[in-house]
Design a protein around this motif. Structure first.
Motif, PDB file in Angstrom:
ATOM      1  N   ARG A 153       0.830  -1.203   0.000  1.00 22.25           N
ATOM      2  CA  ARG A 153       0.000   0.000   0.000  1.00 22.25           C
ATOM      3  C   ARG A 153       0.862   1.248   0.000  1.00 22.25           C
ATOM      4  N   THR A 183      -2.416   6.695   2.562  1.00 26.10           N
ATOM      5  CA  THR A 183      -3.574   6.650   1.656  1.00 26.10           C
ATOM      6  C   THR A 183      -4.351   5.362   1.898  1.00 26.10           C
ATOM      7  N   THR A 184      -5.442   5.224   1.178  1.00 24.50           N
ATOM      8  CA  THR A 184      -6.198   3.973   1.197  1.00 24.50           C
ATOM      9  C   THR A 184      -5.879   3.137  -0.042  1.00 24.50           C
ATOM     10  N   LEU A 185      -4.899   3.559  -0.847  1.00 25.80           N
ATOM     11  CA  LEU A 185      -4.536   2.841  -2.064  1.00 25.80           C
ATOM     12  C   LEU A 185      -3.644   1.655  -1.735  1.00 25.80           C
ATOM     13  N   GLY A 186      -3.943   0.512  -2.339  1.00 26.07           N
ATOM     14  CA  GLY A 186      -3.131  -0.662  -2.098  1.00 26.07           C
ATOM     15  C   GLY A 186      -3.597  -1.836  -2.932  1.00 26.07           C
ATOM     16  N   TRP A 199       6.037   8.933  -2.882  1.00 26.23           N
ATOM     17  CA  TRP A 199       5.266   8.014  -2.052  1.00 26.23           C
ATOM     18  C   TRP A 199       6.170   7.055  -1.299  1.00 26.23           C
TER      19      TRP A 199
END
Length: 94
Positions: free
Chosen positions: A46, A50-53, A72
């Motif tokens: 991830r 963030t909530t991205l993963g 990142w």
């Protein structure tokens, strides 16, 4: 606990419609054990903060989509393994 490595096979900016407000890209790679390149299926990869993963598949591959351009911290975790992180940049090709 064993460590694992991440091979960032590619991170690239994808072409998006002009109406898109912010540049976005994707990050793809493989998570493997460092001693024998065995995939680590089920590992979580991830972007920090963030909530991205994405979950790593049975071949060790993962792809995170819709990643905004910027710097990142890629965070990798899996049960029984040491937490790892890597710094990377997704750049706008415009």
């Amino acid at each position: 606990m064993s460590r694992f490595r991440v091979l960032l096979c590619a991170f690239s900016l994808v072409a998006l419609p002009a109406a898109q407000l912010s540049a976005q890209g994707s990050i793809s790679g493989r998570v493997t054990l460092p001693d024998n390149s065995t995939p680590v299926p089920g590992a979580m990869v991830r972007l920090g903060g963030t909530t991205l993963g994405a979950l790593v598949d049975s071949t060790g591959a993962f792809t995170i989509i819709r990643v905004p351009a910027g710097n990142w911290r890629l965070e990798i975790s899996a049960p029984g393994h040491t937490f790892e992180s890597r710094q990377l940049a997704v750049r706008d090709n415009a």
